[in-house]
Design a protein around this motif. Sequence first.
Motif, PDB file in Angstrom:
ATOM      1  N   SER A 126       3.316  28.798  51.486  1.00 29.43           N
ATOM      2  CA  SER A 126       2.351  29.250  52.493  1.00 29.43           C
ATOM      3  C   SER A 126       2.503  30.732  52.780  1.00 29.43           C
ATOM      4  CB  SER A 126       2.550  28.452  53.795  1.00 29.43           C
ATOM      5  OG  SER A 126       3.833  28.724  54.348  1.00 29.43           O
ATOM      6  N   HIS A 127       1.672  31.218  53.711  1.00 26.65           N
ATOM      7  CA  HIS A 127       1.723  32.590  54.195  1.00 26.65           C
ATOM      8  C   HIS A 127       1.651  33.592  53.030  1.00 26.65           C
ATOM      9  CE1 HIS A 127       3.000  30.190  57.619  1.00 26.65           C
ATOM     10  NE2 HIS A 127       2.781  31.234  58.408  1.00 26.65           N
ATOM     11  N   ARG A 128       2.585  34.567  52.978  1.00 25.15           N
ATOM     12  CA  ARG A 128       2.503  35.608  51.940  1.00 25.15           C
ATOM     13  C   ARG A 128       2.650  35.030  50.539  1.00 25.15           C
ATOM     14  NH1 ARG A 128       6.094  38.789  56.201  1.00 25.15           N
ATOM     15  NH2 ARG A 128       6.678  36.606  56.450  1.00 25.15           N
ATOM     16  N   ASP A 188      -2.915  31.964  58.434  1.00 27.81           N
ATOM     17  CA  ASP A 188      -1.483  32.161  58.637  1.00 27.81           C
ATOM     18  C   ASP A 188      -1.049  33.600  58.380  1.00 27.81           C
ATOM     19  OD1 ASP A 188      -1.061  29.519  59.330  1.00 27.81           O
ATOM     20  OD2 ASP A 188      -0.605  28.882  57.291  1.00 27.81           O
ATOM     21  N   LEU A 189      -1.749  34.286  57.484  1.00 31.81           N
ATOM     22  CA  LEU A 189      -1.397  35.673  57.191  1.00 31.81           C
ATOM     23  C   LEU A 189      -1.518  36.547  58.431  1.00 31.81           C
ATOM     24  CD1 LEU A 189      -3.034  36.399  53.703  1.00 31.81           C
ATOM     25  CD2 LEU A 189      -0.614  36.069  54.235  1.00 31.81           C
ATOM     26  N   SER A 203      -0.324  42.874  58.756  1.00 31.55           N
ATOM     27  CA  SER A 203      -1.213  43.725  59.532  1.00 31.55           C
ATOM     28  C   SER A 203      -2.660  43.304  59.327  1.00 31.55           C
ATOM     29  CB  SER A 203      -1.045  45.188  59.108  1.00 31.55           C
ATOM     30  OG  SER A 203      -1.525  45.381  57.784  1.00 31.55           O
ATOM     31  N   LEU A 204      -3.512  43.685  60.268  1.00 32.49           N
ATOM     32  CA  LEU A 204      -4.929  43.347  60.174  1.00 32.49           C
ATOM     33  C   LEU A 204      -5.533  43.906  58.891  1.00 32.49           C
ATOM     34  CD1 LEU A 204      -7.315  42.014  61.665  1.00 32.49           C
ATOM     35  CD2 LEU A 204      -7.824  44.252  62.644  1.00 32.49           C
ATOM     36  N   GLN A 205      -5.126  45.102  58.516  1.00 32.91           N
ATOM     37  CA  GLN A 205      -5.664  45.729  57.306  1.00 32.91           C
ATOM     38  C   GLN A 205      -5.310  44.909  56.070  1.00 32.91           C
ATOM     39  OE1 GLN A 205      -4.098  49.625  56.390  1.00 32.91           O
ATOM     40  NE2 GLN A 205      -5.774  50.113  55.017  1.00 32.91           N
ATOM     41  N   LYS A 206      -4.083  44.400  56.010  1.00 27.17           N
ATOM     42  CA  LYS A 206      -3.675  43.609  54.845  1.00 27.17           C
ATOM     43  C   LYS A 206      -4.364  42.251  54.830  1.00 27.17           C
ATOM     44  CE  LYS A 206       0.778  45.831  54.017  1.00 27.17           C
ATOM     45  NZ  LYS A 206       2.254  45.675  53.945  1.00 27.17           N
TER      46      LYS A 206
END
Length: 321
Positions: free
Chosen positions: A86-88, A147-148, A153-156
């Motif tokens: 999950s996530h990254r 989840d990210l 960051s919002l940009q990513k």
Amino acid sequence: MPKEVEMDWEAESRLLAIAAMQLGLFTVTQALDAGVSRRTLRTRIGQGAWRRFRRGVFVVEGHPSTPAQAHMAAVLATGVDGTRSSHRAGAWLWAMTPYEQTPEVTIPADVRLRWRDVRVHRTQTPLLPAEVRKGVPVTTAAETLLDLGAVMSLQKVQLALDRGIANRVVTPMSALAELERRGKMGVRGTAALRHLLDDAGITGSHPPSVLEAKMRRLIDKAGLPQPRCELIVGEHGEYRLDFSWPDLLLAVEVEGWLYHSSLAAFQANKTRRNRLSVAGYLIVEYTWAHVTRTPAGVVAELKKAYAGRVRAYADGLSARR
């Protein structure tokens, strides 16, 4: 063949079949459940046929090595049904980021695990059925995206969303559905996704008619003559202009992300714009973010565009005289 040897061979065959579906990996528990004895396990490890990949997880020697194996091993090592990447790490598996990530998993909240080389998240909210990417169980693309917002960051997150849409693994509507599913559960990450979807003007409270109504008010504020609305143009009447001044061949378009979120829609939009430009139209386009976040800039630009077309037509008329 002695009965004991035959049973060991059958047990190993069962284990190898399991490993083949797990990128060549298996756990000690899986080996024992398949009927492989601890003695056979030690023998095969000593022979180099099976080697330790990480604590409690082994790999069959000779199986192709891939970066995804580390993520599969992390899922297996928890020993918990329903564990998924999950996530990254999930973003990498879904190709929403080009950069390989450290293994990262989500497990039920009541399980206690801690690893130095694996990021562990616990959840009390129900997960959707796991998807499989690169051979690894992973949260759905929409779950991953939400989840990210809790770890990047919002940009990513924006970049991940853009790549997900470009790669056709997520759509604005699937992201919206996940936001609505978990948005009221206090899940971290919802604020970031809500902000991005709101900026795009595609959340449930912002239908196209609302965006067009806001744009009309800005046209009024700019002091421009009333435009034609939804004018049909094109050689075969195939295009509709949101707002236009046909005598000046000037048009204003307001667009939400939802309607251009696929490759086909993107290409069709470019074809449309090119054909209208060749026909002489000047088209200025605005999104929900433009209209709601920078209305003064929109008004100033509209005034400038209109004045420019008036001058151009006046100059053309003088030249003909």
